[in-house]
Design a protein around this motif. Structure first.
Motif, PDB file in Angstrom:
ATOM      1  N   LEU B  42      43.024 -14.571 -18.867  1.00 40.34           N
ATOM      2  CA  LEU B  42      44.364 -14.457 -19.460  1.00 40.34           C
ATOM      3  C   LEU B  42      45.421 -14.216 -18.392  1.00 40.34           C
ATOM      4  N   ARG B  43      45.063 -13.363 -17.420  1.00 34.79           N
ATOM      5  CA  ARG B  43      46.023 -13.079 -16.336  1.00 34.79           C
ATOM      6  C   ARG B  43      46.303 -14.345 -15.531  1.00 34.79           C
ATOM      7  N   TYR B  45      46.045 -17.378 -16.587  1.00 35.51           N
ATOM      8  CA  TYR B  45      46.804 -18.302 -17.423  1.00 35.51           C
ATOM      9  C   TYR B  45      48.296 -17.961 -17.406  1.00 35.51           C
ATOM     10  N   ALA B  46      48.587 -16.652 -17.417  1.00 40.23           N
ATOM     11  CA  ALA B  46      49.992 -16.212 -17.460  1.00 40.23           C
ATOM     12  C   ALA B  46      50.789 -16.737 -16.272  1.00 40.23           C
ATOM     13  N   ASP B  47      50.111 -17.067 -15.184  1.00 45.12           N
ATOM     14  CA  ASP B  47      50.800 -17.525 -13.967  1.00 45.12           C
ATOM     15  C   ASP B  47      50.769 -19.040 -13.793  1.00 45.12           C
ATOM     16  N   LEU B  48      50.198 -19.754 -14.720  1.00 45.30           N
ATOM     17  CA  LEU B  48      50.104 -21.218 -14.563  1.00 45.30           C
ATOM     18  C   LEU B  48      51.471 -21.878 -14.782  1.00 45.30           C
ATOM     19  N   GLY B  49      51.553 -23.151 -14.410  1.00 44.96           N
ATOM     20  CA  GLY B  49      52.802 -23.898 -14.564  1.00 44.96           C
ATOM     21  C   GLY B  49      53.132 -24.161 -16.023  1.00 44.96           C
ATOM     22  N   ALA B  50      54.404 -24.510 -16.249  1.00 49.44           N
ATOM     23  CA  ALA B  50      54.893 -24.682 -17.624  1.00 49.44           C
ATOM     24  C   ALA B  50      54.107 -25.747 -18.383  1.00 49.44           C
ATOM     25  N   PHE B  53      51.338 -24.684 -20.599  1.00 43.41           N
ATOM     26  CA  PHE B  53      51.693 -23.947 -21.819  1.00 43.41           C
ATOM     27  C   PHE B  53      51.915 -24.894 -22.995  1.00 43.41           C
ATOM     28  N   PRO B 261      46.127 -20.454 -24.663  1.00 39.18           N
ATOM     29  CA  PRO B 261      45.755 -19.302 -23.822  1.00 39.18           C
ATOM     30  C   PRO B 261      44.379 -18.740 -24.185  1.00 39.18           C
TER      31      PRO B 261
END
Lengths: 371, 371
Positions: B42-43, B45-50, B53, B261
Motif C-alpha cells: 500500500l505504501r 502504491y501511494a507513491d506511484l504515478g498518476a 491510479f 490499490p
C-alpha cells in the motif's frame, strides 16, 4: 454496441500497434495527480491496526458517508457508497425498473455507451432521445419521448460525450417529467467538478421521490481505479423508500461492501483537499479546451465548446466518425479519438476527443496539419 | 432468514449494549495482522504515478492474475478478480442458473447464510442437504438430493460453520454429481489456508467444465475489508465457455473493475509473503481450538473438533441455539456466539463460536463457569 470498454479497446489497441507515436485522446482517465491528501490517506491507512483492515459497513465507511452527506446536504442514511459510479448507476437502473411501471429506459443519443450496455444487459427496452444541435437533451424532446412505458430516464451533466451542462430550469423539467410519468430520474453527476459555466444544477436540490443522483470521486480526484462512488436515494420512509432498501440489499448480496483502503483514502482526501485542487484541474482543462478548439476553428471543423467535462466532439467536412476514419487519423495524423458511431446515431458524423493528455497542443497541431 | 449481516448485527448490537464486557465470537473477521508485505504494498502504491491510479483491466490487475494463475495452476484467462469472494460466488451462482438446466441451488444445512440469501435474491429454488453427525456433507446425501432440477451445488471447504474439510475422494464425488446432473459445482475455498488435516482438496484439480472455484485473500491475509477475491471458470473455448464470458460481462456491467490499490497490495503481498506467515496463523488458530475444545469437554458439551476454518460449533444440553439463549450467554457469561438457528434446521440445537479473538481462553473460562 453493447458496452464501452471493448469499443475503447478497439481504438486503443489499434493506436498501440501503430508504427508511430500517437496522442491518446480515447479514454476518460485523468492524466493529472490525485490530491496529495489522498496519497497521504493511503499511507496513514497502511499503518492502522488490523481491525481497520476488516469489513466496513456494507453501505460504506461511516466517516466517508458523513462527509458526503454534509457536502451534498442529504441525510447520511440515503447514501450507498458503491464500487464507483458504475455500480451506483447499476443499482439505480435496476431499482428504477423494479419500482416503477414500464420497462423502458430513456437515454440521450449520443449516449455514454455503458448506459446502453447496462440497460440492454438488464433486459430493459431502450429508448433514445436525440440531443439538439448544440448537444443538449431538451425537456421538450424528453417529454415527448416519455410515456407510461418509461421506468427510468438517465441524464448526465456535465455530459459525456457532448459537454452539455444542464441548468436549474432544465433539471427541474427533467425531474417533473419523471414525476409525471411515474418514472425514476437518474442524474449522473460524476463530472460535477468540471462545470465551466457556473450553471450546473444537481438533481438533489429538487428533493423528489423520483430522483436518484449518482456520483464518484473517479474524475474529481483523478482516481478512476479506486472505485469509490455513491448513489443518493430518496428517504426510506418516503413513497419510494424501497428504492433505497433494495439497493442496499442488492449491494450487500453482490459486493458485501466496497474496498476499505480506497474509501479511507477518499475520506481523508475530502477532509484535507481545498478548493484550489479542483480549480487548478478545471483551469488546466479549460486551457486545453482553448487550444483544441482553436485548432478545430483553424481547420473549419464544426464543434460545440464544452460547457463541462473532459470531451470535445468535432465534425470534419467529408470525414464522418467511423472506425475506419478514426484508424486513418491514428496512422496519418497520430491522434486517436473515439468515433461518433460508437455513441449512437445522432453524432455518427462526429469524433470525440478526450482532453486528458498533457499533449493536447501537439494533437491540435497534428490535426491542423492533417486536415 | 435472508442473509447474514443483519443476523450478525442483531447479536453484535445486543452484545455492544450489554452492561458488561463481552468476548465477541460472532464475526468472521481475523483479529491478527495482515502480512507486512501487504502494508508495504500500500505504501508503495501511494507513491506511484498518476496513471497507476486509473482503471485497471476489468478482469483484474494483470500481475495479480498472473500470480494467482501460477499458484492455482490454471490459465490466467480463466480468472476473474472480483470484489471479494462475495462477488465471485454471486457471478458463479447466477452464471450456473443461466447455463444449466433447472432452477435449483443445493446448499448444505447448516448453511453459510449469505449463500441462502443470494440464492433467494436471484430467485432460485433453494434445496438444503443436511450434513451428517460430524458436520460433513456426504456424497450420498448430495447425490440423493440432486436431480434434473438442480442447476448449482455449492460446497465450502474448509466449512463455515461446521469446520468440515473435504478430501480428494469426497471432492471427486461432488464434481461427478454436478456432471451427472448437468449442474455447476461451486467450490468456495476461501478458508483453504486453514486446513488442519492436510487432506484439503481443491475442486480445481479435477479440471471439469462443471466446476467454478471461488476464493479470496480476505481470510488468508486477514483483510476482509479489502474486497479482493477471484473465481476460476472453465476455459472459454470449452463446452461451458459462456460461464466465463457472461461472468466477465456481468462483472464489467455491475462493477466495471475492482479497486486497484487493494489489488496492488495483495499482488505485492503474494510476492513477498512466505509460508511462515500462513503457518503462524494456522498454529495460532489451532492453539485456540485446543483451548476452546477443552472448555467444551469440561462442561460436557457436544462438538466436532474443526478440521479447518475459524469456527467451532458446540451443543449444550438443554440449551438450544436460539437467539434467546445466545442473548442469555451475552448477559450472563459475557460470551457472544451465533445461534445455530441462524444457519438453518439441522443445527438448531448448536451455537457457533468464531475463534477470531485473542481472548479465547477468557471465553473458555467464562463458559465453564456458566455451564
Amino acid at each position: 454496441m453493447d458496452y464501452e470498454t471493448p469499443q475503447f479497446y478497439r481504438v486503443i489497441q489499434y493506436a498501440r500497434r501503430a508504427d508511430r507515436d500517437v496522442v491518446d485522446m480515447v479514454s476518460g482517465s485523468p492524466d493529472w495527480d490525485p490530491p496529495e491528501g489522498l496519497r497521504e490517506g493511503l499511507r496513514e491507512y497502511a499503518d492502522l491496526g488490523a481491525d481497520e483492515f476488516q469489513y466496513t459497513a456494507s453501505a460504506g465507511l461511516p466517516e466517508l458517508r458523513t462527509e458526503i452527506a454534509e457536502r451534498r446536504g442529504v441525510d447520511r442514511d440515503c447514501i450507498v457508497v458503491t464500487n464507483g459510479a458504475g455500480e451506483a448507476n447499476h443499482l439505480a437502473m435496476v431499482g428504477g425498473l423494479e419500482r416503477f411501471s414500464g420497462d423502458e429506459i430513456l437515454l440521450a443519443d449520443p449516449v455514454y455507451p455503458y448506459y446502453a450496455g447496462r440497460a440492454n444487459f438488464v433486459g430493459a427496452d431502450v429508448g433514445f432521445v436525440p440531443v439538439d444541435d448544440d448537444g443538449h437533451l431538451t425537456p421538450e424532446r424528453v417529454r415527448e419521448a416519455a410515456s407510461e412505458e418509461t421506468a427510468v430516464v438517465v441524464v448526465n451533466s456535465p455530459n459525456n460525450p457532448t459537454g452539455a451542462v444542464y441548468d436549474e430550469a432544465a433539471m427541474a423539467e427533467f425531474v417533473a417529467i419523471a414525476e409525471e410519468n411515474d418514472a425514476l430520474l437518474i442524474s449522473d453527476e460524476v463530472y460535477d467538478h468540471f462545470d465551466y459555466t457556473g450553471r450546473f444544477a444537481s438533481a438533489l436540490q429538487f428533493d423528489s421521490p423520483n430522483v436518484v443522483a449518482t456520483n464518484a470521486f473517479s474524475k474529481s480526484m483523478a482516481i478512476t481505479g479506486f472505485r469509490v462512488g455513491y448513489a443518493v436515494f430518496p428517504p426510506a420512509d418516503g413513497p419510494t423508500g424501497e428504492l433505497l432498501e433494495r439497493a442496499r440489499t442488492r449491494h450487500m448480496i453482490v459486493n458485501v461492501t466496497g474496498s476499505r483502503p480506497a474509501q479511507y483514502a477518499v475520506y481523508r482526501a475530502l477532509e484535507t483537499t481545498g478548493p484550489d485542487y479542483y480549480a487548478e484541474n478545471r483551469d488546466r482543462l479549460q486551457g486545453r479546451i482553448d487550444t483544441f478548439c482553436e485548432a478545430l476553428d483553424a481547420v473549419g471543423a464544426e464543434y460545440d465548446r464544452p460547457e463541462g467535462g473532459f470531451y470535445v466532439m468535432g465534425r470534419f467536412e467529408g470525414f464522418p466518425g467511423t472506425f475506419e476514419n478514426v484508424f486513418e487519423l491514428v496512422d496519418e495524423a497520430g491522434v486517436a479519438g473515439m468515433p461518433g458511431e460508437a455513441f449512437g446515431e445522432s453524432r455518427r458524423e462526429w469524433i470525440r476527443f478526450a482532453l486528458v493528455t498533457p499533449t493536447v497542443d501537439e494533437a491540435a497541431e497534428r490535426l491542423v496539419e492533417y486536415f
